[in-house]
Design a protein around this motif. Structure first.
Motif, PDB file in Angstrom:
ATOM      1  N   MET A   1       0.831  -1.185   0.000  1.00 58.27           N
ATOM      2  CA  MET A   1       0.000   0.000   0.000  1.00 58.27           C
ATOM      3  C   MET A   1       0.879   1.253   0.000  1.00 58.27           C
ATOM      4  N   SER A   2       0.434   2.249  -0.718  1.00 56.64           N
ATOM      5  CA  SER A   2       1.159   3.516  -0.750  1.00 56.64           C
ATOM      6  C   SER A   2       0.848   4.320   0.513  1.00 56.64           C
ATOM      7  N   ALA A   3       1.644   5.353   0.756  1.00 60.19           N
ATOM      8  CA  ALA A   3       1.394   6.230   1.903  1.00 60.19           C
ATOM      9  C   ALA A   3       0.014   6.872   1.791  1.00 60.19           C
ATOM     10  N   PHE A   4      -0.356   7.240   0.573  1.00 57.84           N
ATOM     11  CA  PHE A   4      -1.675   7.829   0.341  1.00 57.84           C
ATOM     12  C   PHE A   4      -2.769   6.859   0.755  1.00 57.84           C
ATOM     13  N   GLU A   5      -2.673   5.624   0.324  1.00 57.11           N
ATOM     14  CA  GLU A   5      -3.697   4.633   0.650  1.00 57.11           C
ATOM     15  C   GLU A   5      -3.782   4.369   2.153  1.00 57.11           C
ATOM     16  N   VAL A   6      -2.641   4.292   2.810  1.00 58.07           N
ATOM     17  CA  VAL A   6      -2.618   4.075   4.257  1.00 58.07           C
ATOM     18  C   VAL A   6      -3.307   5.242   4.974  1.00 58.07           C
ATOM     19  N   LEU A   7      -2.976   6.450   4.555  1.00 59.14           N
ATOM     20  CA  LEU A   7      -3.592   7.626   5.167  1.00 59.14           C
ATOM     21  C   LEU A   7      -5.095   7.685   4.901  1.00 59.14           C
ATOM     22  N   VAL A   8      -5.501   7.325   3.692  1.00 55.90           N
ATOM     23  CA  VAL A   8      -6.930   7.353   3.366  1.00 55.90           C
ATOM     24  C   VAL A   8      -7.682   6.319   4.209  1.00 55.90           C
ATOM     25  N   VAL A   9      -7.124   5.137   4.369  1.00 57.61           N
ATOM     26  CA  VAL A   9      -7.777   4.118   5.203  1.00 57.61           C
ATOM     27  C   VAL A   9      -7.881   4.618   6.643  1.00 57.61           C
ATOM     28  N   ALA A  10      -6.786   5.137   7.175  1.00 56.34           N
ATOM     29  CA  ALA A  10      -6.809   5.652   8.555  1.00 56.34           C
ATOM     30  C   ALA A  10      -7.808   6.795   8.687  1.00 56.34           C
ATOM     31  N   ALA A  11      -7.864   7.669   7.687  1.00 59.17           N
ATOM     32  CA  ALA A  11      -8.792   8.795   7.706  1.00 59.17           C
ATOM     33  C   ALA A  11     -10.234   8.311   7.657  1.00 59.17           C
ATOM     34  N   ALA A  12     -10.510   7.317   6.818  1.00 57.86           N
ATOM     35  CA  ALA A  12     -11.872   6.777   6.723  1.00 57.86           C
ATOM     36  C   ALA A  12     -12.290   6.126   8.042  1.00 57.86           C
ATOM     37  N   VAL A  13     -11.371   5.426   8.676  1.00 62.31           N
ATOM     38  CA  VAL A  13     -11.686   4.813   9.973  1.00 62.31           C
ATOM     39  C   VAL A  13     -11.974   5.905  11.010  1.00 62.31           C
ATOM     40  N   ALA A  14     -11.130   6.935  11.048  1.00 61.95           N
ATOM     41  CA  ALA A  14     -11.318   8.008  12.039  1.00 61.95           C
ATOM     42  C   ALA A  14     -12.634   8.748  11.825  1.00 61.95           C
ATOM     43  N   GLY A  78       1.472  13.966  -4.439  1.00 66.42           N
ATOM     44  CA  GLY A  78       1.889  12.768  -5.165  1.00 66.42           C
ATOM     45  C   GLY A  78       1.168  12.556  -6.482  1.00 66.42           C
ATOM     46  N   GLY A  79       0.247  13.428  -6.822  1.00 66.05           N
ATOM     47  CA  GLY A  79      -0.469  13.295  -8.087  1.00 66.05           C
ATOM     48  C   GLY A  79      -1.403  12.110  -8.148  1.00 66.05           C
ATOM     49  N   GLU A  80      -1.947  11.723  -7.009  1.00 63.81           N
ATOM     50  CA  GLU A  80      -2.880  10.587  -6.983  1.00 63.81           C
ATOM     51  C   GLU A  80      -4.170  10.974  -7.713  1.00 63.81           C
ATOM     52  N   PRO A  81      -4.690  10.118  -8.566  1.00 62.19           N
ATOM     53  CA  PRO A  81      -5.901  10.442  -9.322  1.00 62.19           C
ATOM     54  C   PRO A  81      -7.125  10.709  -8.443  1.00 62.19           C
ATOM     55  N   SER A  82      -7.191  10.085  -7.289  1.00 61.59           N
ATOM     56  CA  SER A  82      -8.360  10.258  -6.421  1.00 61.59           C
ATOM     57  C   SER A  82      -8.091  11.231  -5.269  1.00 61.59           C
ATOM     58  N   ALA A  83      -7.060  12.038  -5.400  1.00 65.92           N
ATOM     59  CA  ALA A  83      -6.746  13.004  -4.346  1.00 65.92           C
ATOM     60  C   ALA A  83      -7.887  13.999  -4.142  1.00 65.92           C
ATOM     61  N   GLY A  84      -8.611  14.314  -5.192  1.00 61.68           N
ATOM     62  CA  GLY A  84      -9.739  15.238  -5.072  1.00 61.68           C
ATOM     63  C   GLY A  84     -10.819  14.701  -4.154  1.00 61.68           C
ATOM     64  N   LEU A  85     -11.059  13.391  -4.198  1.00 64.55           N
ATOM     65  CA  LEU A  85     -12.042  12.789  -3.295  1.00 64.55           C
ATOM     66  C   LEU A  85     -11.551  12.851  -1.851  1.00 64.55           C
ATOM     67  N   ALA A 150     -12.180   7.289  -2.527  1.00 61.41           N
ATOM     68  CA  ALA A 150     -10.811   7.623  -2.934  1.00 61.41           C
ATOM     69  C   ALA A 150      -9.938   6.386  -3.063  1.00 61.41           C
ATOM     70  N   LEU A 151     -10.353   5.288  -2.460  1.00 61.94           N
ATOM     71  CA  LEU A 151      -9.596   4.039  -2.542  1.00 61.94           C
ATOM     72  C   LEU A 151      -9.981   3.200  -3.748  1.00 61.94           C
TER      73      LEU A 151
END
Length: 152
Positions: A1-14, A78-85, A150-151
């Protein structure tokens, strides 16, 4: 998992946990308090407000705003395509969870705490507090959904 994905998962849980705690208040804590005599209900709510200002809730509310913000920044940089979400989820969490808490629920809690006649204040407190809390609950759900998307 990328740092972005890890942060998004943690953010969704929070944000999901924060929304769930707020939902619990709307769904059954406030309903239980409303069954009490207004004086007893006001006293109970005042006690709840004191205990809410402890690390378990404060850390969760902070995480529900900081983690989505961090995910959005990492995604945008990081230019993630789903960063806007992720950014949309962060904005909803900031405005809908933290913002509503600061401008809606906390002032009402402070007013109840300072009331000369807490029982009388309780009668006007409950509908306004619940309306703000329903909005916070919805914001937690929407922020969680945006972060989950976003995931995808």
């Amino acid at each position: 998992m990328s740092a972005f994905e890890v942060l998004v998962v943690a953010a969704a849980v929070a944000t999901g946990l924060a929304g769930g705690v707020l939902y619990a208040f709307s769904a059954f804590v406030m309903a239980g308090l409303r069954r009490l005599d207004p004086g007893a209900a006001a006293a109970a709510m005042r006690s709840i407000n004191v205990t809410a200002l402890r690390p378990p809730l404060m850390l969760l509310l902070a995480a529900s705003v900081l983690l989505p913000a961090a995910a959005a920044v990492v995604g945008l940089v990081g230019g993630e395509p789903s960063a806007g979400l992720a950014l949309a989820g962060a904005v909803v969490a900031l405005v809908g969870i933290l913002g509503i808490t600061a401008v809606g629920n906390v002032p009402l809690n402070e007013r109840l705490d300072a009331a000369v006649d807490p029982a009388a204040e309780w009668l006007t407190f409950v509908p306004r507090w619940l309306a703000w809390n329903h909005a916070r609950t919805a914001a937690g759900a929407v922020a969680t959904a945006l972060l989950a998307l976003a995931l995808v």
